[in-house]
Design a protein around this motif. Structure first.
Motif, PDB file in Angstrom:
ATOM      1  N   PRO A 140       0.741  -1.223   0.379  1.00 21.45           N
ATOM      2  CA  PRO A 140       0.278  -0.243  -0.219  1.00 21.45           C
ATOM      3  C   PRO A 140       0.785   1.325   0.076  1.00 21.45           C
ATOM      4  N   PRO A 141       0.192   2.519  -0.346  1.00 23.33           N
ATOM      5  CA  PRO A 141       0.795   3.729  -0.122  1.00 23.33           C
ATOM      6  C   PRO A 141       1.298   3.527   1.263  1.00 23.33           C
ATOM      7  N   ASN A 142       2.836   4.667   1.300  1.00 24.07           N
ATOM      8  CA  ASN A 142       2.935   5.049   2.859  1.00 24.07           C
ATOM      9  C   ASN A 142       3.464   3.241   3.870  1.00 24.07           C
ATOM     10  N   HIS A 143       3.715   2.649   2.917  1.00 23.14           N
ATOM     11  CA  HIS A 143       4.124   1.860   3.974  1.00 23.14           C
ATOM     12  C   HIS A 143       5.616   1.553   3.936  1.00 23.14           C
ATOM     13  N   GLN A 144       6.771   1.661   4.982  1.00 28.06           N
ATOM     14  CA  GLN A 144       8.234   1.608   4.336  1.00 28.06           C
ATOM     15  C   GLN A 144       8.748  -0.496   4.567  1.00 28.06           C
ATOM     16  N   ILE A 145       9.345  -0.212   3.123  1.00 33.32           N
ATOM     17  CA  ILE A 145       9.424  -1.270   2.446  1.00 33.32           C
ATOM     18  C   ILE A 145      10.968  -1.970   2.882  1.00 33.32           C
ATOM     19  N   THR A 146      10.567  -3.506   3.459  1.00 32.88           N
ATOM     20  CA  THR A 146      11.282  -3.911   4.508  1.00 32.88           C
ATOM     21  C   THR A 146      12.410  -5.014   3.357  1.00 32.88           C
ATOM     22  N   PRO A 147      13.397  -5.946   3.385  1.00 33.25           N
ATOM     23  CA  PRO A 147      14.234  -6.638   3.058  1.00 33.25           C
ATOM     24  C   PRO A 147      13.216  -7.011   2.467  1.00 33.25           C
ATOM     25  N   PHE A 148      12.112  -8.135   2.982  1.00 31.12           N
ATOM     26  CA  PHE A 148      11.616  -8.840   2.513  1.00 31.12           C
ATOM     27  C   PHE A 148      10.480  -8.197   1.236  1.00 31.12           C
ATOM     28  N   ASP A 149       9.931  -7.074   1.690  1.00 26.89           N
ATOM     29  CA  ASP A 149       9.292  -6.701   0.610  1.00 26.89           C
ATOM     30  C   ASP A 149       9.966  -6.333  -0.689  1.00 26.89           C
ATOM     31  N   LEU A 150      11.472  -6.669  -1.215  1.00 22.97           N
ATOM     32  CA  LEU A 150      12.279  -6.145  -2.059  1.00 22.97           C
ATOM     33  C   LEU A 150      11.985  -7.836  -2.821  1.00 22.97           C
ATOM     34  N   GLY A 151      11.920  -9.266  -2.064  1.00 19.65           N
ATOM     35  CA  GLY A 151      11.414  -9.851  -2.931  1.00 19.65           C
ATOM     36  C   GLY A 151      10.064 -10.302  -2.859  1.00 19.65           C
ATOM     37  N   LEU A 152       8.883  -9.729  -2.381  1.00 25.43           N
ATOM     38  CA  LEU A 152       8.057  -9.777  -2.601  1.00 25.43           C
ATOM     39  C   LEU A 152       7.768  -9.050  -4.305  1.00 25.43           C
ATOM     40  N   LEU A 153       8.298  -7.636  -4.333  1.00 31.63           N
ATOM     41  CA  LEU A 153       8.373  -7.058  -5.618  1.00 31.63           C
ATOM     42  C   LEU A 153       8.689  -7.782  -6.689  1.00 31.63           C
ATOM     43  N   LEU A 154      10.136  -8.543  -6.374  1.00 33.14           N
ATOM     44  CA  LEU A 154      10.681  -8.600  -7.221  1.00 33.14           C
ATOM     45  C   LEU A 154      10.292 -10.361  -7.908  1.00 33.14           C
ATOM     46  N   ALA A 155       9.935 -10.630  -7.574  1.00 34.95           N
ATOM     47  CA  ALA A 155       8.707 -11.487  -7.613  1.00 34.95           C
ATOM     48  C   ALA A 155       7.378 -11.601  -8.549  1.00 34.95           C
ATOM     49  N   GLY A 156       7.176 -10.135  -8.396  1.00 33.42           N
ATOM     50  CA  GLY A 156       5.788  -9.540  -8.870  1.00 33.42           C
ATOM     51  C   GLY A 156       5.568  -9.393 -10.003  1.00 33.42           C
ATOM     52  N   GLY A 157       7.472  -9.386 -10.356  1.00 32.96           N
ATOM     53  CA  GLY A 157       8.136  -8.913 -11.791  1.00 32.96           C
ATOM     54  C   GLY A 157       8.326  -7.077 -11.491  1.00 32.96           C
ATOM     55  N   VAL A 158       8.272  -6.190 -10.199  1.00 29.76           N
ATOM     56  CA  VAL A 158       8.354  -4.510 -10.201  1.00 29.76           C
ATOM     57  C   VAL A 158       9.863  -4.928 -10.250  1.00 29.76           C
ATOM     58  N   LYS A 159      10.036  -3.747 -10.934  1.00 29.14           N
ATOM     59  CA  LYS A 159      11.955  -3.844 -11.141  1.00 29.14           C
ATOM     60  C   LYS A 159      12.463  -2.101 -10.887  1.00 29.14           C
ATOM     61  N   TYR A 160      11.217  -1.257 -10.300  1.00 24.83           N
ATOM     62  CA  TYR A 160      10.930  -0.156 -10.266  1.00 24.83           C
ATOM     63  C   TYR A 160       9.704   0.352  -9.531  1.00 24.83           C
ATOM     64  N   VAL A 161      10.030   1.198  -8.721  1.00 24.94           N
ATOM     65  CA  VAL A 161       9.161   1.737  -7.405  1.00 24.94           C
ATOM     66  C   VAL A 161       8.656   3.672  -6.945  1.00 24.94           C
ATOM     67  N   ARG A 162       7.700   3.933  -6.949  1.00 20.85           N
ATOM     68  CA  ARG A 162       8.021   5.315  -6.999  1.00 20.85           C
ATOM     69  C   ARG A 162       7.536   5.547  -5.456  1.00 20.85           C
ATOM     70  N   VAL A 163       8.321   6.093  -4.434  1.00 24.41           N
ATOM     71  CA  VAL A 163       8.996   6.090  -3.076  1.00 24.41           C
ATOM     72  C   VAL A 163       8.667   7.472  -2.502  1.00 24.41           C
ATOM     73  N   LYS A 164       8.459   7.695  -1.894  1.00 23.72           N
ATOM     74  CA  LYS A 164       9.049   9.411  -1.316  1.00 23.72           C
ATOM     75  C   LYS A 164      10.012   9.770  -0.940  1.00 23.72           C
ATOM     76  N   LYS A 165      10.942  11.019  -1.710  1.00 23.20           N
ATOM     77  CA  LYS A 165      12.063  10.981  -1.014  1.00 23.20           C
ATOM     78  C   LYS A 165      12.585  11.347   0.606  1.00 23.20           C
ATOM     79  N   ARG A 166      14.186  11.132   0.829  1.00 25.02           N
ATOM     80  CA  ARG A 166      14.110  11.368   1.936  1.00 25.02           C
ATOM     81  C   ARG A 166      14.818  12.639   2.448  1.00 25.02           C
TER      82      ARG A 166
END
Length: 211
Positions: A140-166
């Motif tokens: 969802p939006p406003n979610h802090q991405i965890t290392p495990f989320d990286l695996g989920l995103l890549l498994a789902g074919g997502v290579k780039y993600v829109r994030v809030k600037k630091r």
């Protein structure tokens, strides 16, 4: 005359006042592999299903389950190598195969494999989209991405993600009586709060530095 604190704010009012000076810091697109700790700016959906095909859940031999229905311990059957597929975990099943024997459950012979039990349809087979379905909401939006989320995103074919600037922060310690702990003057009062603050800010994803 010494200065006095003439007004005390509640925590909620103080936070509200601080936030009134804050402005949105914008968003950026980054590679998923760099996303740990970042905050999603929008929902992220799977761009492909995973597994993207029928694949084996074990190392062994893929077969047509119908060829195994008569096999048991007292009446083992031989399946020629032309009628089976040596397969590794995660490997795609060839057309015509719909079940997989674990390697421990077969006896390899020169002319084929000996099996001593029947398989059910799709036994030891991972189905298309078993983990992720194309179009499924992954984060969802406003979610802090965890290392495990990286695996989920890549498994789902997502290579780039829109994030809030630091956000960025500058810590400015003050006080003539203070000295940096790494300075040579061992008799001065060490200023250590800035290092604590910088570490906390870094944990929260802030690009922080000390003046």
């Amino acid at each position: 005359m010494p200065k006095k604190f003439l007004k005390i704010l509640s925590k909620e009012d103080a936070l509200r006042e601080v936030l009134s000076f804050c402005q949105p810091i914008g968003v950026e697109t980054i590679p998923v592999r760099e996303g740990a700790g970042r905050v999603t700016a929008e929902p992220v959906f799977a761009e492909r299903s995973n597994p993207p095909f029928l694949c084996s859940a074990v190392d062994g031999y893929a077969v047509s389950f119908e060829k195994t229905v008569t096999a048991d311990v007292r009446s083992p059957i031989l399946i020629p190598y032309d009628d089976c597929q040596r397969i590794n975990t995660g490997e795609r099943l060839r057309q015509g195969f719909d079940a997989v024997f674990m390697i421990e459950d077969v006896e390899e012979r020169q002319e084929g494999i000996i099996v001593r039990r029947a398989l059910s349809l799709w036994e030891n087979v991972r189905m298309l989209g078993e983990d992720v379905i194309e179009g499924e909401l992954l984060l969802p939006p406003n979610h802090q991405i965890t290392p495990f989320d990286l695996g989920l995103l890549l498994a789902g074919g997502v290579k780039y993600v829109r994030v809030k600037k630091r956000p960025r922060a500058l810590f400015v310690p003050t006080g003539k009586e203070l000295s940096d702990p790494y300075d040579a003057d061992a008799l001065a009062m060490p200023e250590f709060n800035s290092y604590v603050a910088l570490s906390l800010l870094s944990e929260w994803g802030v690009l922080a530095e000390k003046s």
